[in-house]
Design a protein around this motif. Structure first.
Motif, PDB file in Angstrom:
ATOM      1  N   ILE A  30       2.639  -5.789  -5.148  1.00  0.00           N
ATOM      2  CA  ILE A  30       1.739  -4.705  -6.308  1.00  0.00           C
ATOM      3  C   ILE A  30       1.748  -3.339  -5.591  1.00  0.00           C
ATOM      4  CG2 ILE A  30      -0.488  -4.341  -7.223  1.00  0.00           C
ATOM      5  CD1 ILE A  30      -0.051  -8.000  -6.997  1.00  0.00           C
ATOM      6  N   GLY A  31       1.620  -2.672  -6.037  1.00  0.00           N
ATOM      7  CA  GLY A  31       1.441  -0.961  -5.290  1.00  0.00           C
ATOM      8  C   GLY A  31       0.106  -0.362  -6.049  1.00  0.00           C
ATOM      9  N   GLY A  32       0.085   0.077  -6.912  1.00  0.00           N
ATOM     10  CA  GLY A  32      -0.985   1.180  -7.339  1.00  0.00           C
ATOM     11  C   GLY A  32      -2.233  -0.272  -7.132  1.00  0.00           C
ATOM     12  N   ALA A  33      -2.085  -1.245  -7.906  1.00  0.00           N
ATOM     13  CA  ALA A  33      -3.262  -1.897  -8.157  1.00  0.00           C
ATOM     14  C   ALA A  33      -3.925  -2.424  -7.373  1.00  0.00           C
ATOM     15  CB  ALA A  33      -3.201  -2.866  -8.988  1.00  0.00           C
ATOM     16  N   TRP A  35       1.007  -1.398   0.069  1.00  0.00           N
ATOM     17  CA  TRP A  35      -0.094  -0.231   0.066  1.00  0.00           C
ATOM     18  C   TRP A  35       1.045   0.769  -0.084  1.00  0.00           C
ATOM     19  CZ3 TRP A  35      -4.357  -0.296   3.735  1.00  0.00           C
ATOM     20  CH2 TRP A  35      -6.000  -1.829   3.172  1.00  0.00           C
ATOM     21  N   LYS A  36       1.958   1.265   0.343  1.00  0.00           N
ATOM     22  CA  LYS A  36       3.042   2.576   0.660  1.00  0.00           C
ATOM     23  C   LYS A  36       2.301   3.880   1.687  1.00  0.00           C
ATOM     24  CE  LYS A  36       4.602   1.527  -3.986  1.00  0.00           C
ATOM     25  NZ  LYS A  36       5.287   2.004  -5.019  1.00  0.00           N
ATOM     26  N   MET A  37       2.500   4.337   1.299  1.00  0.00           N
ATOM     27  CA  MET A  37       1.733   5.990   2.117  1.00  0.00           C
ATOM     28  C   MET A  37       0.185   5.274   1.315  1.00  0.00           C
ATOM     29  SD  MET A  37       3.461   8.905   3.799  1.00  0.00           S
ATOM     30  CE  MET A  37       3.153  10.325   2.628  1.00  0.00           C
ATOM     31  N   TYR A  90      11.376  -9.509  -7.054  1.00  0.00           N
ATOM     32  CA  TYR A  90      12.485  -8.736  -7.764  1.00  0.00           C
ATOM     33  C   TYR A  90      11.131  -7.349  -8.713  1.00  0.00           C
ATOM     34  CZ  TYR A  90      13.826  -7.284 -13.170  1.00  0.00           C
ATOM     35  OH  TYR A  90      14.653  -6.671 -14.028  1.00  0.00           O
ATOM     36  N   GLU A  91      11.897  -5.981  -8.549  1.00  0.00           N
ATOM     37  CA  GLU A  91      11.399  -4.934  -8.965  1.00  0.00           C
ATOM     38  C   GLU A  91      12.364  -3.961  -9.612  1.00  0.00           C
ATOM     39  OE1 GLU A  91       7.432  -4.629  -6.079  1.00  0.00           O
ATOM     40  OE2 GLU A  91       9.055  -3.601  -5.208  1.00  0.00           O
ATOM     41  N   PRO A  92      12.525  -4.089 -11.141  1.00  0.00           N
ATOM     42  CA  PRO A  92      12.789  -3.367 -11.776  1.00  0.00           C
ATOM     43  C   PRO A  92      12.651  -1.773 -11.422  1.00  0.00           C
ATOM     44  CG  PRO A  92      11.228  -4.288 -13.073  1.00  0.00           C
ATOM     45  CD  PRO A  92      11.820  -5.055 -11.565  1.00  0.00           C
ATOM     46  N   ILE A 128       8.396   0.529 -11.604  1.00  0.00           N
ATOM     47  CA  ILE A 128       7.427   1.012 -10.714  1.00  0.00           C
ATOM     48  C   ILE A 128       6.833   2.038 -10.468  1.00  0.00           C
ATOM     49  CG2 ILE A 128       7.532   0.967  -7.788  1.00  0.00           C
ATOM     50  CD1 ILE A 128      10.081  -0.611  -7.513  1.00  0.00           C
ATOM     51  N   GLY A 129       5.585   2.213 -10.430  1.00  0.00           N
ATOM     52  CA  GLY A 129       4.424   3.219 -10.253  1.00  0.00           C
ATOM     53  C   GLY A 129       4.431   4.305 -11.593  1.00  0.00           C
ATOM     54  N   THR A 130       5.347   3.046 -12.623  1.00  0.00           N
ATOM     55  CA  THR A 130       6.026   4.400 -14.090  1.00  0.00           C
ATOM     56  C   THR A 130       4.310   3.794 -15.026  1.00  0.00           C
ATOM     57  OG1 THR A 130       6.740   2.680 -15.214  1.00  0.00           O
ATOM     58  CG2 THR A 130       7.717   4.629 -13.071  1.00  0.00           C
ATOM     59  N   GLY A 170      14.525  -3.116   1.459  1.00  0.00           N
ATOM     60  CA  GLY A 170      15.152  -2.616   1.045  1.00  0.00           C
ATOM     61  C   GLY A 170      14.394  -2.694  -0.092  1.00  0.00           C
ATOM     62  N   HIS A 171      13.255  -2.312  -0.474  1.00  0.00           N
ATOM     63  CA  HIS A 171      12.289  -1.760  -1.121  1.00  0.00           C
ATOM     64  C   HIS A 171      13.394  -0.506  -1.876  1.00  0.00           C
ATOM     65  CE1 HIS A 171       8.824   0.166  -3.439  1.00  0.00           C
ATOM     66  NE2 HIS A 171       8.617  -0.585  -3.609  1.00  0.00           N
ATOM     67  N   SER A 172      13.026  -0.425  -3.192  1.00  0.00           N
ATOM     68  CA  SER A 172      13.908   0.646  -3.661  1.00  0.00           C
ATOM     69  C   SER A 172      13.861   2.259  -3.527  1.00  0.00           C
ATOM     70  CB  SER A 172      14.309   0.517  -5.121  1.00  0.00           C
ATOM     71  OG  SER A 172      12.838   1.184  -5.718  1.00  0.00           O
ATOM     72  N   GLY A 216       6.214  -4.364 -10.176  1.00  0.00           N
ATOM     73  CA  GLY A 216       6.766  -3.048 -10.553  1.00  0.00           C
ATOM     74  C   GLY A 216       5.589  -2.753 -12.265  1.00  0.00           C
ATOM     75  N   SER A 217       4.285  -1.713 -11.385  1.00  0.00           N
ATOM     76  CA  SER A 217       3.416  -1.616 -13.047  1.00  0.00           C
ATOM     77  C   SER A 217       2.426  -3.085 -12.782  1.00  0.00           C
ATOM     78  CB  SER A 217       3.208  -1.343 -14.100  1.00  0.00           C
ATOM     79  OG  SER A 217       4.080   0.599 -13.769  1.00  0.00           O
ATOM     80  N   MET A 218       2.437  -4.086 -12.448  1.00  0.00           N
ATOM     81  CA  MET A 218       1.246  -5.434 -12.488  1.00  0.00           C
ATOM     82  C   MET A 218       0.052  -4.886 -12.067  1.00  0.00           C
ATOM     83  SD  MET A 218       1.462  -8.962 -11.340  1.00  0.00           S
ATOM     84  CE  MET A 218       2.749  -9.823 -11.105  1.00  0.00           C
TER      85      MET A 218
HETATM   86  P1  PGA Z   1       3.641  -0.519  -8.651  1.00  0.00           P
HETATM   87  O1  PGA Z   1       4.556  -0.698  -7.123  1.00  0.00           O
HETATM   88  O2  PGA Z   1       2.261  -2.081  -8.921  1.00  0.00           O
HETATM   89  O3  PGA Z   1       2.958   1.018  -8.496  1.00  0.00           O
HETATM   90  O4  PGA Z   1       4.591   0.062  -9.536  1.00  0.00           O
HETATM   91  C1  PGA Z   1       4.920  -2.016  -6.377  1.00  0.00           C
HETATM   92  C2  PGA Z   1       5.716  -1.605  -5.370  1.00  0.00           C
HETATM   93  O5  PGA Z   1       6.348  -0.455  -5.431  1.00  0.00           O
HETATM   94  O6  PGA Z   1       5.928  -2.571  -4.779  1.00  0.00           O
END
Ligand code: PGA
Length: 261
Positions: free
Chosen positions: A237-240, A14-16, A170-172, A176-178, A98-100, A216-218
């Protein structure tokens, strides 16, 4: 290599985002959308402030929960930090390390990431160790070298016999979020490489049992392709993950891939 030796995990980061009062309605909506059978492990990785509400809202064990970071210190005068002991006491299962974004904004290094992973394991939880290359590294052909370095650095902190408790994501960074996702093949290539690094260091039995996630944008559209890859055992999964419908569709994609009802 057979996927039956490892867990499939769909984890929402969920991040912040969201506030604690939004947690319960979210959890209720997500639970109502989940498939009846457990096709994979579902986890929500939320801000520290949301953990106790989430725990109360989940009611059963269909969804695990976790945190997004942890202190390297055990306890004491570290204002603002949260220890592994505190998280374990709240029933946390997974902790992202270790999230980027933590490497970029909070000064995490391969060394502190390893220390955090060890602290999480020590308290009986599972670290989700994030690795990933920048766009510049990819363009300069340094992806595999960089990933090997990050995985080896993290592994050096993992006691023998505890490897099965770790998860690697593995998160290129460029994905991420792009909205730019790695292609299925690009993601598979790096995840297979991560497994090969683990195999070389800790043997084939360990390597086949470690779950490796892609992040990464999954989203619901690209999930099925990514999850069908041999060495991709789930998603971070972040945004979704902030939209119950999208997140549950990604969970449904696991069922489609494995052929479960
Ligand atoms: P994203 O984020 O799905 O919004 O790209 C993934 C993450 O940072 O864990």
């Amino acid at each position: 290599m057979n996927k039956k030796y490892r867990k499939t995990i769909i984890a929402g980061n969920w991040k912040m985002n969201l506030v604690p009062s939004e947690v319960k309605p979210f959890a209720e909506e997500l639970r109502s959308l989940l498939p009846k059978t457990k096709t994979c492990e579902v986890a929500l990785l939320v801000p520290f402030t949301h953990i106790s509400t989430l725990r109360r809202s989940l009611k059963d064990n269909r969804i695990s929960f976790g945190a997004q970071d942890v202190s390297i210190h055990e306890k004491g005068a570290y204002t603002g930090e949260v220890s592994a002991d505190m998280l374990a006491d709240m029933g946390v299962h997974y902790v992202i390390v270790g999230h980027s974004e933590c490497r970029q904004y909070h000064g995490d290094t391969d060394f502190t990431v390893g220390q955090k992973a060890a602290a999480v394991l020590e308290k009986g939880m599972s670290p989700i160790i994030c690795v990933g290359e920048s766009l510049e590294q990819r363009e300069r052909g340094l992806t595999m070298e960089h990933i090997s370095y990050q995985v080896l650095a993290a592994l050096s902190f993992i006691p023998e016999g505890k490897e099965r408790q770790i998860v690697i994501a593995y998160e290129p960074i460029w994905a991420i979020g792009t909205g730019k996702t790695a292609t299925d093949e690009e993601a598979q290539e790096v995840c297979a490489h991560i497994r090969a690094v683990i195999r070389e260091k800790r043997g084939a039995r360990v390597a086949r049992s470690v779950s490796i996630l892609y992040g990464g944008s999954m989203n619901p559209k690209n999930a099925k392709g990514l999850l069908s890859m041999e060495d991709i055992d789930g998603g971070l999964i972040g945004g979704a993950s902030l939209k119950p419908k999208d997140f549950s569709q990604i969970i449904d994609a696991v069922a489609e891939v494995t052929g479960e009802e």
